[in-house]
Scaffold this active site. Structure first.
Site, PDB file in Angstrom:
ATOM      1  N   LYS A  35     -37.406  52.180 -23.701  1.00 36.36           N
ATOM      2  CA  LYS A  35     -37.271  52.501 -22.273  1.00 36.36           C
ATOM      3  C   LYS A  35     -35.829  52.808 -21.871  1.00 36.36           C
ATOM      4  O   LYS A  35     -35.541  52.996 -20.698  1.00 36.36           O
ATOM      5  CB  LYS A  35     -37.800  51.348 -21.418  1.00 36.36           C
ATOM      6  CG  LYS A  35     -39.196  50.903 -21.744  1.00 36.36           C
ATOM      7  CD  LYS A  35     -40.210  51.990 -21.498  1.00 36.36           C
ATOM      8  CE  LYS A  35     -41.612  51.455 -21.788  1.00 36.36           C
ATOM      9  NZ  LYS A  35     -42.559  52.499 -22.082  1.00 36.36           N
ATOM     10  N   CYS A  36     -34.948  52.877 -22.821  1.00 34.87           N
ATOM     11  CA  CYS A  36     -33.526  53.140 -22.557  1.00 34.87           C
ATOM     12  C   CYS A  36     -33.311  54.609 -22.187  1.00 34.87           C
ATOM     13  O   CYS A  36     -34.027  55.490 -22.672  1.00 34.87           O
ATOM     14  CB  CYS A  36     -32.721  52.793 -23.811  1.00 34.87           C
ATOM     15  SG  CYS A  36     -30.944  53.058 -23.656  1.00 34.87           S
ATOM     16  N   SER A  37     -32.305  54.863 -21.377  1.00 31.14           N
ATOM     17  CA  SER A  37     -31.978  56.250 -21.014  1.00 31.14           C
ATOM     18  C   SER A  37     -31.525  57.054 -22.231  1.00 31.14           C
ATOM     19  O   SER A  37     -31.547  58.288 -22.197  1.00 31.14           O
ATOM     20  CB  SER A  37     -30.898  56.278 -19.927  1.00 31.14           C
ATOM     21  OG  SER A  37     -29.722  55.651 -20.390  1.00 31.14           O
TER      22      SER A  37
END
Length: 171
Positions: A35-37
């Site tokens: 879910k990290c950018s």
């Protein structure tokens, strides 16, 4: 000289991998989060892996939930997500801690031998990358913003090191 070959890691499929099995291979170790950018880097890492895997290059990815709680998935769900969304074929390990008292010993070793942003040893975010040569020695550390494709020259130089068993021929 101390190397990563003294450590073992647990893969997401439950198997234990003794890193001495990576002897003779250039290795990129990275802490990841779905879910990290920076998660788009997973596709770029896969592309890098496919380009160099036949030349003794491996990627070892470690899901981590320590930064912004960007890795909420566990076990089989985590494995399925990485395969279905990013088509990952490189090795993914069980979720680990990379900082603090419960940090995986491999990451303690990596941090103790390199410095990151502002010369700090702690890992500051997901997608911090560590390049290890074919003898298991740490070569360099790269910030999360470092795009995987920018690592091609240094990966090729490590693959082409005279002590590496497999050489990469430039086109």
């Amino acid at each position: 000289m101390e190397t990563i070959h003294r450590y073992s890691v647990k893969l997401i499929n439950g198997e234990t991998l003794a890193l001495k099995q990576m002897q003779g291979k250039t290795l990129l170790i990275v802490n990841i989060a779905s879910k990290c950018s920076f998660a788009a880097q997973l596709s770029a890492l896969e592309k890098l892996y496919r380009q160099y895997r036949n030349y003794g290059f491996e990627i070892l990815a470690f899901p981590c939930n320590q930064f912004g709680r960007n890795e909420p998935l566990e076990g089989a769900m985590l494995n399925e997500f990485y395969k279905s969304h990013f088509g990952l074929s490189f090795m993914v390990c069980d979720k680990v801690q990379v900082n603090g008292p419960d940090a995986h010993p491999l990451f303690n070793y990596l941090k103790s031998n390199t410095r990151g942003i502002a010369q700090n040893r702690a890992i500051k975010w997901n997608f911090t990358k560590f390049l290890v040569n074919s003898q298991g020695e740490l070569v360099s550390r790269y910030a999360p913003r470092t795009k995987p494709d920018t690592l091609k020259p240094v990966i090729e130089s490590q693959i082409n090191d005279e002590s590496s068993p497999i050489q990469f021929a430039k086109l």
